[in-house]
Design an enzyme around this catalytic site. Structure first.
Site, PDB file in Angstrom:
ATOM      1  N   HIS A  45       0.898  -1.161   0.011  1.00 33.33           N
ATOM      2  CA  HIS A  45      -0.030   0.055   0.025  1.00 33.33           C
ATOM      3  C   HIS A  45       0.727   1.270   0.024  1.00 33.33           C
ATOM      4  CE1 HIS A  45      -2.902  -2.744   2.318  1.00 33.33           C
ATOM      5  NE2 HIS A  45      -3.648  -2.361   1.032  1.00 33.33           N
ATOM      6  N   ARG A 195      -3.812 -10.460   4.259  1.00 30.47           N
ATOM      7  CA  ARG A 195      -4.109 -11.619   4.470  1.00 30.47           C
ATOM      8  C   ARG A 195      -2.985 -12.339   4.842  1.00 30.47           C
ATOM      9  NH1 ARG A 195      -8.646 -10.862   0.940  1.00 30.47           N
ATOM     10  NH2 ARG A 195     -10.460 -11.043   2.089  1.00 30.47           N
TER      11      ARG A 195
END
Ligand code: PAF
Length: 290
Positions: A45, A195
């Protein structure tokens, strides 16, 4: 308008506040870069954030774990959330604004309109996650209308998502440039993903097999000139199945510009896979250009 955090970064929670700020910037002719996220921010990100900062006057990051893109038996409740950690990371990157709506703000009572992406949402991940890409397209369309960005940044790791969002922007005339940025990987090649935090030690080690299989597929095409997609898929599946903790969901080779399955290796390709490591479903891909 909106709270100011002690890091001098605007924290906006209301759609109307976000829209008012964006509208003001647009009237001043300031370019807005946008990084939509579901939080639990990692280096992947942050690479999008840096790129947006380089290319725009202002950068907005949204953090919203979007319920409509999770199936009934998926991990919406467990999905990692760390707002404080995320805000710290973003403030040290000197982001201008963070949009953090809650579910009621995004989906108020009576909300019923959604975006249907058609066939592109039904292949690859769409076959085991029905409705997922409609949920993604719906929330991204809403976010584009709220943030009104000139450019929006997405990671290559989610290959099908990037194809869906490019199509959404084109089909619905959003006028936002969609910028796809390279996948950021751990030292053993595992693609960064929120995740990954679900993996225990053994699973984390086993997860390296995804990238190993992708690199094997790429080498078959590039170095050995293999041109039969089924040969490549079989060899990759064998490699993945040799890892006891791995269960293959799919391995597919698709045309980058038109992600339907391809039989002959001709165009720029994406080798895509989804594999469960223990109970955690991971996805990854490599683009093969030549
Ligand atoms: O990639 C994600 O984190 C999400 O799918 C997105 C694009 C923020 C939409 O909820």
């Amino acid at each position: 308008m909106g709270l100011r955090t002690n890091f001098h970064m605007r924290l906006l929670k209301a759609v109307t506040d976000m829209q008012a700020w964006s509208r003001k910037l647009r009237t001043e002719n300031r370019g807005i870069g946008f990084v939509p996220t579901m939080g639990a921010l990692h280096e992947g990100h942050l690479s999008l954030v840096r790129r947006s900062k380089d290319e725009n006057d202002f950068t907005v990051v949204s953090i919203f774990v979007n319920p409509t893109q999770f199936g009934p038996n998926e991990d919406f409740k467990q999905y990692p959330r760390d707002l404080e950690g995320d805000l710290n990371k973003l403030s040290s990157h000197k982001i201008d604004a963070v949009f953090v709506p809650d579910s009621r703000e995004m989906y108020p009572e009576g909300f019923s309109t959604s975006v249907h992406v058609g066939k592109l949402g039904e292949i690859l991940c769409g076959s085991s996650r029905p409705g997922h890409f409609n949920g993604v397209a719906t929330v991204v369309a809403k976010l584009f209308n709220i943030v009104m960005p000139d450019r929006a940044y997405f990671g290559q790791k989610d290959f099908q998502q990037t194809a869906v969002i490019r199509k959404l922007a084109r089909d619905m005339n959003f006028g936002t440039d969609i910028i796809i940025c390279p996948t950021v990987r751990e030292a053993d090649g595992l693609a960064m993903s929120s995740r990954n935090s679900y993996l225990n030690r053994d699973e984390r080690k086993a997860a390296a097999v995804l990238y190993k299989a992708l690199k094997h597929g790429e080498a078959l095409i590039k170095s050995q000139g293999t041109s039969d997609a089924s040969v490549i898929k079989n060899e990759m599946e064998q490699m993945l199945n040799s890892e006891p903790l791995a269960t293959v969901d799919y391995v597919e080779i698709v045309d980058v510009g038109n992600p339907g399955e391809v039989k002959d290796i001709k165009t720029p390709l994406a080798i895509c896979l989804a594999v469960k490591i223990g109970n955690t479903r991971l996805i990854d891909n490599v683009i093969v250009n030549y």
